[in-house]
Design a protein around this motif. Structure first.
Motif, short mmCIF file in Angstrom:
data_model
loop_
_atom_site.label_atom_id
_atom_site.label_comp_id
_atom_site.label_asym_id
_atom_site.label_seq_id
_atom_site.Cartn_x
_atom_site.Cartn_y
_atom_site.Cartn_z
N ASP A 99 0.81 -1.21 0.00
CA ASP A 99 0.00 0.00 0.00
C ASP A 99 0.85 1.27 0.00
N ALA A 100 1.82 1.33 0.90
CA ALA A 100 2.60 2.56 1.05
C ALA A 100 3.39 2.88 -0.22
N THR A 101 3.87 1.85 -0.91
CA THR A 101 4.71 2.07 -2.08
C THR A 101 3.98 1.87 -3.40
N LEU A 102 3.08 0.87 -3.48
CA LEU A 102 2.48 0.52 -4.76
C LEU A 102 1.06 1.06 -4.95
N THR A 103 0.15 0.78 -4.04
CA THR A 103 -1.24 1.17 -4.27
C THR A 103 -1.43 2.68 -4.17
N PHE A 104 -0.64 3.35 -3.35
CA PHE A 104 -0.81 4.80 -3.20
C PHE A 104 -0.75 5.55 -4.52
N PRO A 105 0.32 5.42 -5.34
CA PRO A 105 0.31 6.17 -6.60
C PRO A 105 -0.79 5.72 -7.55
N GLN A 106 -1.22 4.47 -7.45
CA GLN A 106 -2.30 3.99 -8.32
C GLN A 106 -3.61 4.71 -8.01
N THR A 107 -3.89 4.92 -6.73
CA THR A 107 -5.16 5.56 -6.38
C THR A 107 -5.21 7.01 -6.86
N ILE A 108 -4.06 7.67 -6.87
CA ILE A 108 -4.02 9.04 -7.41
C ILE A 108 -4.28 9.00 -8.91
N ALA A 109 -3.64 8.06 -9.60
CA ALA A 109 -3.85 7.93 -11.04
C ALA A 109 -5.30 7.61 -11.35
N MET A 110 -5.89 6.68 -10.60
CA MET A 110 -7.29 6.31 -10.84
C MET A 110 -8.22 7.51 -10.63
N ARG A 111 -7.96 8.25 -9.58
CA ARG A 111 -8.82 9.41 -9.29
C ARG A 111 -8.79 10.43 -10.42
N LYS A 195 -10.36 -16.41 -7.60
CA LYS A 195 -11.51 -16.41 -8.51
C LYS A 195 -12.82 -16.30 -7.74
N ARG A 196 -12.92 -17.02 -6.62
CA ARG A 196 -14.15 -16.95 -5.83
C ARG A 196 -14.37 -15.54 -5.26
N ALA A 197 -13.28 -14.91 -4.84
CA ALA A 197 -13.39 -13.55 -4.30
C ALA A 197 -13.70 -12.55 -5.41
N ASP A 198 -13.02 -12.66 -6.52
CA ASP A 198 -13.13 -11.66 -7.58
C ASP A 198 -14.49 -11.68 -8.26
N GLU A 199 -15.16 -12.81 -8.24
CA GLU A 199 -16.44 -12.90 -8.93
C GLU A 199 -17.61 -12.35 -8.10
N GLN A 200 -17.34 -11.94 -6.87
CA GLN A 200 -18.41 -11.41 -6.02
C GLN A 200 -18.65 -9.94 -6.34
N GLY A 201 -19.84 -9.63 -6.78
CA GLY A 201 -20.17 -8.26 -7.17
C GLY A 201 -19.94 -8.02 -8.64
N GLU A 202 -20.48 -6.92 -9.12
CA GLU A 202 -20.29 -6.55 -10.52
C GLU A 202 -18.84 -6.12 -10.74
N PRO A 203 -18.29 -6.39 -11.92
CA PRO A 203 -16.90 -5.97 -12.19
C PRO A 203 -16.74 -4.46 -11.99
N LEU A 204 -15.57 -4.07 -11.49
CA LEU A 204 -15.27 -2.64 -11.31
C LEU A 204 -15.36 -1.94 -12.66
N SER A 205 -16.17 -0.91 -12.73
CA SER A 205 -16.34 -0.14 -13.96
C SER A 205 -15.88 1.29 -13.71
N LEU A 206 -14.80 1.68 -14.37
CA LEU A 206 -14.28 3.03 -14.22
C LEU A 206 -14.72 3.87 -15.42
N PRO A 207 -15.29 5.05 -15.19
CA PRO A 207 -15.72 5.90 -16.30
C PRO A 207 -14.57 6.16 -17.26
N GLY A 208 -14.81 5.93 -18.55
CA GLY A 208 -13.78 6.22 -19.54
C GLY A 208 -12.68 5.18 -19.64
N ALA A 209 -12.81 4.05 -18.90
CA ALA A 209 -11.74 3.05 -18.92
C ALA A 209 -11.88 2.07 -20.06
N GLU A 210 -13.03 2.09 -20.75
CA GLU A 210 -13.23 1.13 -21.83
C GLU A 210 -12.29 1.43 -23.00
#
Length: 210
Positions: A99-111, A195-210
């Motif tokens: 989280d401190a090194t990898l996910t942090f910059p990703q969340t800024i990019a996603m936002r 696979k069991r975890a990932d299939e729970q819920g609708e796939p993450l849909s990010l606006p403009g990511a298609e």
């Protein structure tokens, strides 16, 4: 135990851990981001973020912390390391690195790419995407000679780091992954627990990511 989860969000880490450990739990699926689309959720978690996890009187909001809690609280060291293990320091480092090194910059990019896009913020997102890829160097090097992160076996350290790689895939940054890192992510995604975890819920849909 109950976990509040959005498909594709960091709550996938503890959900994946729960599935791997075959622990009994309840899950509530929310739209992403919940603080925007599920206002009532703020009465449950005032931060409005996922994951939110309860186990009796225990309440937690940090995805990797929940994974470590499950290992230690339920003595599931088949998915973790004890302090006496010689690689315990490396194990903790990978957990926090996720989280401190990898996910942090990703969340800024996603936002700034998808949730609040403007030409000015696009440049910021580009910078944070490059930062994320550059911060994979240590992992890339480690995976040249290791199948998993510690103790030559799958642990929650792989769940923590694997999710960051998976989010990078959702952000379409995986085309820049080194071959050994791409193969590692695929190896993790091939696990039935993932696979069991990932299939729970609708796939993450990010606006403009298609």
């Amino acid at each position: 135990m109950k976990l509040w989860h959005c498909s594709g969000a960091r709550s996938l880490r503890p959900l994946w851990a729960l599935e791997e450990m075959a622990l009994e739990y309840e899950v509530e699926i929310l739209p992403f981001p919940p603080r925007m689309f599920e206002r009532e959720y703020l009465k449950v978690n005032s931060l409005g973020t996922v994951p939110y996890f309860v186990d009796g009187d225990t309440e937690m909001t940090e995805s990797t912390g929940i994974c470590q809690y499950l290992v230690d609280r339920y003595q599931r060291y088949d998915f973790g390391l004890q302090p006496s293990h010689p690689e315990y320091g490396a194990y903790l480092n990978w957990l926090h690195h996720s989280d401190a090194t990898l996910t942090f910059p990703q969340t800024i990019a996603m936002r700034y790419y998808f949730l609040e896009p403007t030409p000015e913020k696009q440049a910021v997102a580009d910078d944070y995407s490059k930062w994320y890829i550059s911060r994979l160097r240590r992992l890339d090097r480690h995976l040249e000679s290791h199948e998993y992160l510690v103790d030559n076996r799958f642990t929650i350290a792989d769940i923590a780091i694997g999710y960051a790689l998976y989010l990078g895939r959702a952000l379409k940054l995986d085309g820049q992954y080194k071959p050994q890192t791409a193969a590692y992510l695929q190896r993790l995604m091939d696990r039935p627990g993932f696979k069991r975890a990932d299939e729970q819920g609708e796939p993450l849909s990010l606006p403009g990511a298609e």
